[in-house]
Motif scaffolding. Structure first.
Motif, PDB file in Angstrom:
ATOM      1  N   THR A  15       0.747  -1.102   0.422  1.00  0.00           N
ATOM      2  CA  THR A  15       0.321  -0.232   0.081  1.00  0.00           C
ATOM      3  C   THR A  15       0.864   1.265  -0.220  1.00  0.00           C
ATOM      4  OG1 THR A  15      -1.719  -1.128   1.314  1.00  0.00           O
ATOM      5  CG2 THR A  15      -1.784   1.105   1.265  1.00  0.00           C
ATOM      6  N   THR A  16       0.456   2.484  -0.856  1.00  0.00           N
ATOM      7  CA  THR A  16       1.549   3.421  -0.824  1.00  0.00           C
ATOM      8  C   THR A  16       0.583   4.561  -0.610  1.00  0.00           C
ATOM      9  OG1 THR A  16       1.162   3.487  -3.121  1.00  0.00           O
ATOM     10  CG2 THR A  16       2.976   2.357  -2.707  1.00  0.00           C
ATOM     11  N   THR A  17       0.949   5.872   0.144  1.00  0.00           N
ATOM     12  CA  THR A  17       0.364   6.898   0.465  1.00  0.00           C
ATOM     13  C   THR A  17       0.747   7.596   0.786  1.00  0.00           C
ATOM     14  OG1 THR A  17       0.607   6.223   2.749  1.00  0.00           O
ATOM     15  CG2 THR A  17      -1.340   5.540   2.191  1.00  0.00           C
ATOM     16  N   ILE A  18      -0.055   9.010   0.726  1.00  0.00           N
ATOM     17  CA  ILE A  18       1.072  10.463   0.461  1.00  0.00           C
ATOM     18  C   ILE A  18       0.375  11.086   1.990  1.00  0.00           C
ATOM     19  CG2 ILE A  18       1.888  12.526  -0.528  1.00  0.00           C
ATOM     20  CD1 ILE A  18       0.281  10.788  -3.294  1.00  0.00           C
ATOM     21  N   GLU A  19       1.282  11.843   2.745  1.00  0.00           N
ATOM     22  CA  GLU A  19       1.509  11.896   3.338  1.00  0.00           C
ATOM     23  C   GLU A  19       1.136  13.345   3.684  1.00  0.00           C
ATOM     24  OE1 GLU A  19       3.073  12.245   8.177  1.00  0.00           O
ATOM     25  OE2 GLU A  19       1.948  10.092   7.413  1.00  0.00           O
ATOM     26  N   PRO A  20       0.577  14.610   3.968  1.00  0.00           N
ATOM     27  CA  PRO A  20       0.515  15.745   3.271  1.00  0.00           C
ATOM     28  C   PRO A  20       1.090  16.288   5.030  1.00  0.00           C
ATOM     29  CG  PRO A  20      -2.056  15.245   3.695  1.00  0.00           C
ATOM     30  CD  PRO A  20      -0.996  13.883   4.119  1.00  0.00           C
ATOM     31  N   THR A  21       2.190  17.311   4.555  1.00  0.00           N
ATOM     32  CA  THR A  21       3.303  18.163   4.978  1.00  0.00           C
ATOM     33  C   THR A  21       2.698  19.737   5.262  1.00  0.00           C
ATOM     34  OG1 THR A  21       4.540  18.617   3.817  1.00  0.00           O
ATOM     35  CG2 THR A  21       4.906  16.800   4.594  1.00  0.00           C
ATOM     36  N   ALA A  22       3.528  20.501   6.537  1.00  0.00           N
ATOM     37  CA  ALA A  22       2.647  21.260   6.958  1.00  0.00           C
ATOM     38  C   ALA A  22       3.542  22.405   5.568  1.00  0.00           C
ATOM     39  CB  ALA A  22       3.397  21.888   8.122  1.00  0.00           C
ATOM     40  N   ASP A  23       4.750  21.674   4.881  1.00  0.00           N
ATOM     41  CA  ASP A  23       5.100  22.797   4.078  1.00  0.00           C
ATOM     42  C   ASP A  23       4.062  22.509   2.526  1.00  0.00           C
ATOM     43  OD1 ASP A  23       6.381  20.912   3.935  1.00  0.00           O
ATOM     44  OD2 ASP A  23       8.180  21.962   3.904  1.00  0.00           O
TER      45      ASP A  23
END
Length: 151
Positions: free
Chosen positions: A140-148
């Motif tokens: 499973t691949t995901t993209i985790e949003p970052t603050a920037d």
């Protein structure tokens, strides 16, 4: 799943095509897909996979045989053919070859005698890496949003 059963590494980019993997104990391993001069000595991710297959089964076999005798030679070669087809890029025809020698004597004779069983047991039950590849498991691949960065 228990906390003791989970394994993890973190991969950080260090430059274009260059990365470092860090395990939870602080160990690091540099690898890459590119080089500035076209002659990188870093392992590629595919080579790391081959090394993981060989390293996993080598460790299993070493534990079983070296309790009887210290080998005079212990080498594991892992090969595979990289192909690209309708299923995408992948390796086929993975092959693990052991070259193991022991000195003369009764303890070494015991080590030689159990070598085939140790290799078979590693392949059939013990080596987590090759067992995972042979049995298959979803990734499973995901993209985790970052603050920037907003997605």
């Amino acid at each position: 799943m228990t906390e003791d059963s989970q394994r993890s590494v973190v991969i950080e980019r260090t430059g274009t095509g260059h990365f470092v993997a860090t395990n939870t104990r602080g160990g690091t391993l540099r690898f890459g897909t590119a080089s500035d001069d076209g002659h990188s000595t870093e392992f590629t991710p595919v080579e790391l996979l081959l090394a993981a297959i060989g390293g996993c089964t080598a460790a299993d076999v070493d534990v079983a045989t070296s309790r009887h005798a210290e080998p005079t030679r212990f080498s594991v070669s892992v090969t595979g053919d990289k192909i690209s087809d309708e299923q995408g890029n992948r390796l086929t025809d993975l092959n693990v070859t052991f070259t193991v020698a022991f000195p003369d004597g009764e303890p070494a004779d015991r080590a030689r005698a159990i070598l085939p069983r140790a290799v078979r047991t590693s392949h059939d039950r013990l080596c987590t890496v090759s067992r995972t590849i042979e049995l298959g498991t979803p990734v499973t691949t995901t993209i985790e949003p970052t603050a920037d960065d907003t997605l």
